[in-house]
Every structure is written in structure tokens, then in C-alpha cells.
Scaffold this active site. Structure first.
Site, mmCIF file in Angstrom:
data_model
loop_
_atom_site.group_PDB
_atom_site.id
_atom_site.type_symbol
_atom_site.label_atom_id
_atom_site.label_comp_id
_atom_site.label_asym_id
_atom_site.label_seq_id
_atom_site.Cartn_x
_atom_site.Cartn_y
_atom_site.Cartn_z
ATOM 1 N N SER A 81 31.717 -29.301 14.874
ATOM 2 C CA SER A 81 32.890 -28.472 15.187
ATOM 3 C C SER A 81 32.778 -27.078 14.571
ATOM 4 O O SER A 81 33.285 -26.109 15.141
ATOM 5 C CB SER A 81 34.185 -29.162 14.757
ATOM 6 O OG SER A 81 34.292 -29.235 13.356
ATOM 7 N N MET B 76 23.319 -32.483 6.867
ATOM 8 C CA MET B 76 23.494 -33.451 5.774
ATOM 9 C C MET B 76 22.217 -33.791 5.004
ATOM 10 O O MET B 76 22.185 -34.760 4.246
ATOM 11 C CB MET B 76 24.142 -34.727 6.303
ATOM 12 C CG MET B 76 25.558 -34.518 6.842
ATOM 13 S SD MET B 76 26.678 -33.645 5.711
ATOM 14 C CE MET B 76 26.846 -34.891 4.429
ATOM 15 N N ARG B 77 21.152 -33.025 5.169
ATOM 16 C CA ARG B 77 19.909 -33.292 4.425
ATOM 17 C C ARG B 77 19.673 -32.223 3.372
ATOM 18 O O ARG B 77 19.698 -31.029 3.680
ATOM 19 C CB ARG B 77 18.707 -33.297 5.384
ATOM 20 C CG ARG B 77 18.734 -34.416 6.393
ATOM 21 C CD ARG B 77 18.375 -35.734 5.782
ATOM 22 N NE ARG B 77 17.050 -35.698 5.166
ATOM 23 C CZ ARG B 77 16.496 -36.760 4.580
ATOM 24 N NH1 ARG B 77 17.137 -37.906 4.528
ATOM 25 N NH2 ARG B 77 15.297 -36.649 4.037
ATOM 26 N N ILE B 78 19.407 -32.637 2.157
ATOM 27 C CA ILE B 78 19.029 -31.701 1.104
ATOM 28 C C ILE B 78 17.671 -31.093 1.459
ATOM 29 O O ILE B 78 16.757 -31.799 1.875
ATOM 30 C CB ILE B 78 18.981 -32.402 -0.262
ATOM 31 C CG1 ILE B 78 20.384 -32.887 -0.636
ATOM 32 C CG2 ILE B 78 18.411 -31.481 -1.334
ATOM 33 C CD1 ILE B 78 20.433 -33.733 -1.896
ATOM 34 N N LEU B 79 17.552 -29.780 1.286
ATOM 35 C CA LEU B 79 16.352 -29.052 1.706
ATOM 36 C C LEU B 79 15.479 -28.728 0.501
ATOM 37 O O LEU B 79 15.979 -28.398 -0.575
ATOM 38 C CB LEU B 79 16.770 -27.774 2.425
ATOM 39 C CG LEU B 79 17.565 -28.054 3.717
ATOM 40 C CD1 LEU B 79 18.373 -26.824 4.141
ATOM 41 C CD2 LEU B 79 16.630 -28.509 4.834
ATOM 42 N N ASN C 96 25.578 -21.791 4.271
ATOM 43 C CA ASN C 96 26.141 -23.143 4.369
ATOM 44 C C ASN C 96 27.648 -23.047 4.208
ATOM 45 O O ASN C 96 28.152 -22.164 3.519
ATOM 46 C CB ASN C 96 25.571 -24.027 3.250
ATOM 47 C CG ASN C 96 26.181 -25.427 3.263
ATOM 48 O OD1 ASN C 96 26.284 -26.048 4.326
ATOM 49 N ND2 ASN C 96 26.589 -25.929 2.106
ATOM 50 N N HIS D 51 30.604 -25.413 2.707
ATOM 51 C CA HIS D 51 30.786 -26.604 1.880
ATOM 52 C C HIS D 51 32.281 -26.873 1.721
ATOM 53 O O HIS D 51 33.040 -25.955 1.415
ATOM 54 C CB HIS D 51 30.135 -26.389 0.510
ATOM 55 C CG HIS D 51 30.290 -27.564 -0.393
ATOM 56 N ND1 HIS D 51 29.555 -28.715 -0.237
ATOM 57 C CD2 HIS D 51 31.128 -27.791 -1.430
ATOM 58 C CE1 HIS D 51 29.922 -29.592 -1.161
ATOM 59 N NE2 HIS D 51 30.876 -29.053 -1.895
ATOM 60 N N GLU E 2 19.065 -24.834 -5.615
ATOM 61 C CA GLU E 2 20.028 -25.694 -6.305
ATOM 62 C C GLU E 2 21.223 -25.965 -5.391
ATOM 63 O O GLU E 2 21.897 -25.026 -4.928
ATOM 64 C CB GLU E 2 20.494 -25.046 -7.620
ATOM 65 C CG GLU E 2 21.192 -26.049 -8.519
ATOM 66 C CD GLU E 2 21.744 -25.431 -9.807
ATOM 67 O OE1 GLU E 2 22.491 -26.115 -10.499
ATOM 68 O OE2 GLU E 2 21.429 -24.257 -10.088
HETATM 69 N N1 NHR Z 1 19.731 -27.790 0.366
HETATM 70 C C1 NHR Z 1 19.595 -26.968 -0.678
HETATM 71 N N2 NHR Z 1 18.378 -26.881 -1.228
HETATM 72 N N3 NHR Z 1 20.616 -26.247 -1.191
HETATM 73 C C2 NHR Z 1 21.834 -26.354 -0.656
HETATM 74 O O1 NHR Z 1 22.834 -25.630 -1.171
HETATM 75 C C3 NHR Z 1 22.067 -27.218 0.447
HETATM 76 C C4 NHR Z 1 20.955 -27.939 0.944
HETATM 77 C C5 NHR Z 1 21.101 -28.832 2.014
HETATM 78 C C6 NHR Z 1 22.343 -29.046 2.565
HETATM 79 C C7 NHR Z 1 24.793 -28.740 2.587
HETATM 80 C C8 NHR Z 1 25.483 -29.651 1.573
HETATM 81 C C9 NHR Z 1 26.968 -29.509 1.460
HETATM 82 O O2 NHR Z 1 27.529 -28.493 1.824
HETATM 83 C C10 NHR Z 1 23.456 -28.366 2.048
HETATM 84 C C11 NHR Z 1 23.321 -27.443 1.015
HETATM 85 C C12 NHR Z 1 23.743 -32.969 2.023
HETATM 86 C C13 NHR Z 1 23.819 -33.528 0.759
HETATM 87 C C14 NHR Z 1 23.193 -34.880 0.461
HETATM 88 O O3 NHR Z 1 23.348 -35.395 -0.627
HETATM 89 C C15 NHR Z 1 24.458 -32.810 -0.229
HETATM 90 C C16 NHR Z 1 24.992 -31.552 0.041
HETATM 91 C C17 NHR Z 1 24.903 -30.999 1.317
HETATM 92 C C18 NHR Z 1 24.282 -31.727 2.308
HETATM 93 N N4 NHR Z 1 22.426 -35.466 1.421
HETATM 94 C C19 NHR Z 1 21.720 -36.728 1.276
HETATM 95 C C20 NHR Z 1 20.206 -36.484 1.048
HETATM 96 O O4 NHR Z 1 19.620 -37.315 0.343
HETATM 97 C C21 NHR Z 1 21.808 -37.559 2.522
HETATM 98 C C22 NHR Z 1 23.217 -37.913 2.883
HETATM 99 C C23 NHR Z 1 23.330 -38.454 4.303
HETATM 100 O O5 NHR Z 1 22.333 -38.478 5.054
HETATM 101 O O6 NHR Z 1 24.445 -38.805 4.688
HETATM 102 O O7 NHR Z 1 19.641 -35.531 1.635
HETATM 103 O O8 NHR Z 1 27.627 -30.436 0.918
HETATM 104 C C1 GAR Z 2 32.605 -30.007 7.529
HETATM 105 O O1 GAR Z 2 33.796 -30.305 6.834
HETATM 106 C C2 GAR Z 2 31.601 -29.384 6.599
HETATM 107 O O2 GAR Z 2 32.173 -28.522 5.650
HETATM 108 C C3 GAR Z 2 31.065 -30.599 5.905
HETATM 109 O O3 GAR Z 2 30.994 -31.611 6.894
HETATM 110 C C4 GAR Z 2 31.900 -31.308 7.955
HETATM 111 C C5 GAR Z 2 31.100 -31.115 9.209
HETATM 112 O O4 GAR Z 2 31.936 -31.048 10.326
HETATM 113 N N1 GAR Z 2 29.751 -30.352 5.378
HETATM 114 C C6 GAR Z 2 29.212 -31.089 4.444
HETATM 115 O O5 GAR Z 2 29.830 -31.990 3.890
HETATM 116 C C7 GAR Z 2 27.793 -30.759 4.094
HETATM 117 N N2 GAR Z 2 27.311 -31.713 3.201
HETATM 118 P P1 GAR Z 2 31.375 -30.493 11.715
HETATM 119 O O6 GAR Z 2 30.099 -31.234 12.018
HETATM 120 O O7 GAR Z 2 32.442 -30.835 12.693
HETATM 121 O O8 GAR Z 2 31.153 -29.011 11.559
#
Ligand code: NHR
Ligand code: GAR
Length: 203
Positions: A13, A90-93, A107, A109, A143
Site C-alpha cells: 500500500s 521485510m528482509r534485512i540487507l 525506508n 519504518h 545498522e
Molecule cells: N537493512 C538494513 N541493512 N538496514 C535497514 O535500516 C533496513 C534493512 C532492511 C529492511 C526495513 C525494516 C523496518 O522498517 C529494513 C531496514 C525487516 C526486518 C527483519 O527482522 C527488520 C526491519 C526491517 C525489515 N527481517 C527478518 C530477517 O531476518 C525477516 C522477517 C520476515 O521475513 O518476516 O531478515 O522495520
Molecule cells: C507498513 O506499515 C510499513 O511501515 C511496515 O510494514 C507495512 C507495510 O505495508 N514496514 C515494516 O514493518 C518494515 N519492516 P504495505 O506493504 O501495505 O506498504
């Protein structure tokens, strides 16, 4: 004309809000592609229906983060992006991936960073008994959820809120905040000085 590539994992969305704003507000930018790490992400259908190129790089099929990120980077770079937008991705990079897009990856958050980095932000906010919650757009650094902040939107926590009602209130604000922040980037109004974002006045 700047190229934007949007990464999603699900509903999309926020991606939709950015696509709609870019078109209706006539930004000097176009969404060149929407890329998902999940083949079943609902947002892919919206992108296709709006004539935007889509791709899937299935994270599940890669043995480790480094190989997934390398494949994702190759796919993204086919579209020569000026900006990469994480929208519910949803994947950490990994650090090398983040370095490749330094200063050109945003991003959104769902918390008022630095409060509640990581997952389950709405639950954490309710459990802490806070009166306020919100969303933050930030540049992505290695980070997690710690990069320079571009903009925030705040909402009240109301009596009787559940994770779902609070998430919905935050999401409505995200749909205004993210297009605003992405627009600042495409208008070249963002700069990072000593780790802080500066927003220039419109030209
Ligand atoms: N990567 C980096 N290096 N730095 C950031 O600031 C990032 C990033 C990747 C994604 C979005 C983020 C958020 O806004 C984001 C920011 C996924 C996880 C997580 O724990 C945490 C934060 C965010 C996105 N992911 C799990 C993992 O092991 C998997 C969870 C799942 O698949 O449901 O990658 O919150
Ligand atoms: C949003 O609330 C976004 O901020 C959050 O997931 C939702 C995605 O909705 N992001 C995270 O939690 C990243 N880890 P959307 O797919 O409808 O945009």
C-alpha cells in the site's frame, strides 16, 4: 527524469501511494520497477495493472543473505535506479548491498525512531504504554533502522487500541508521509550533513 525502484514483500500500500502521487503530482520521476522477494506479494498485481515492470527475486530460494542480495542488486540495477524505496520490504540487507545504494535508498519504518527499531513496533508501543506512535522515513544504512531521518508522522495512541487499530492509524499517515519524503528526494532537496538530513526549500 529520475528512476525509482520500489522493493516490497507484501500488500504494497505504501508503494501504491508513491506510484499514485508520482503520477498525479507530475514528479520529475517515474517508478521504473516494483521488485518483491515474495512471489505472492499482493502489491505485484497493482504494479502490473498500472503498467509498471515487476520482478520477483525469491529470497527463500537462496542459501544465504549474500547470494540473495547479489541477485537482488543485479535485478534492481537493470532499471538504472536513482532511488531505491523500501516499502514494507521485510528482509534485512547486507552491508555491501547497503553500501552500493548509499545515499539513494529510503525506508519507511512504523515507529517514531529511535523508538522501536526492528519488528512488532505496534505491540512494543502498546506494551510500553506510550501516548504517541507514528512512522519514520530514513535513509538506509547497514545498522537496522538507524539511518539519517528524513521525516516523521505522529499519531495518538487511543484508549482501547489494539495492534490492528494502531497499525491502521499509523498506515494512513504513512501513505501521506512516504510520498512527501520521496518527492523531496526526487526534487533534489535532501542532503546529508554530518549524519543529519537537511531539507532545502523548493527551487
Ligand atoms: N537493512 C538494513 N541493512 N538496514 C535497514 O535500516 C533496513 C534493512 C532492511 C529492511 C526495513 C525494516 C523496518 O522498517 C529494513 C531496514 C525487516 C526486518 C527483519 O527482522 C527488520 C526491519 C526491517 C525489515 N527481517 C527478518 C530477517 O531476518 C525477516 C522477517 C520476515 O521475513 O518476516 O531478515 O522495520
Ligand atoms: C507498513 O506499515 C510499513 O511501515 C511496515 O510494514 C507495512 C507495510 O505495508 N514496514 C515494516 O514493518 C518494515 N519492516 P504495505 O506493504 O501495505 O506498504
Amino acid at each position: 527524469m529520475k528512476n525509482i525502484v520500489i522493493l516490497i514483500s507484501g500488500r504494497g500500500s505504501n508503494m501504491e501511494a508513491v506510484v499514485r502521487a508520482a503520477r498525479s503530482e507530475g514528479w520529475p520521476a517515474r517508478v521504473a520497477a516494483v521488485i518483491s522477494n515474495k512471489p505472492d506479494a499482493a502489491g505485484l498485481a497493482f504494479a502490473q495493472a498500472h503498467g509498471i515492470a515487476t520482478a520477483v527475486v525469491p529470497s527463500k530460494e537462496f542459501p544465504d543473505r549474500a547470494s540473495f542480495d547479489a541477485a537482488l542488486q543485479r535485478e534492481i540495477d537493470r532499471f538504472a535506479p536513482d532511488l531505491v524505496v523500501l516499502a514494507g520490504f521485510m528482509r534485512i540487507l547486507t552491508a555491501p548491498f547497503v553500501a552500493h545504494y548509499e545515499g539513494r535508498m529510503l525506508n519507511i519504518h512504523p515507529s517514531l525512531l529511535p523508538a522501536h527499531p526492528g519488528l512488532d513496533t505496534h505491540r512494543k508501543c502498546l506494551e510500553a504504554g506510550e501516548g504517541e506512535h507514528g512512522a519514520t522515513v530514513h535513509f538506509v544504512t547497514a545498522e537496522l533502522d538507524h539511518g539519517p531521518m528524513v521525516a516523521q508522522a505522529r499519531v495518538p495512541v487511543l484508549p482501547g487500541d489494539t495492534e490492528a487499530t494502531l497499525a491502521a492509524r499509523v498506515l494512513l499517515e504513512e501513505h501521506k508521509l512516504y510520498p512527501y519524503a520521496v518527492r523531496l528526494f526526487v526534487e533534489d532537496r535532501l542532503s546529508i550533513e554530518q549524519g543529519d538530513v537537511r531539507i532545502a526549500q523548493p527551487a
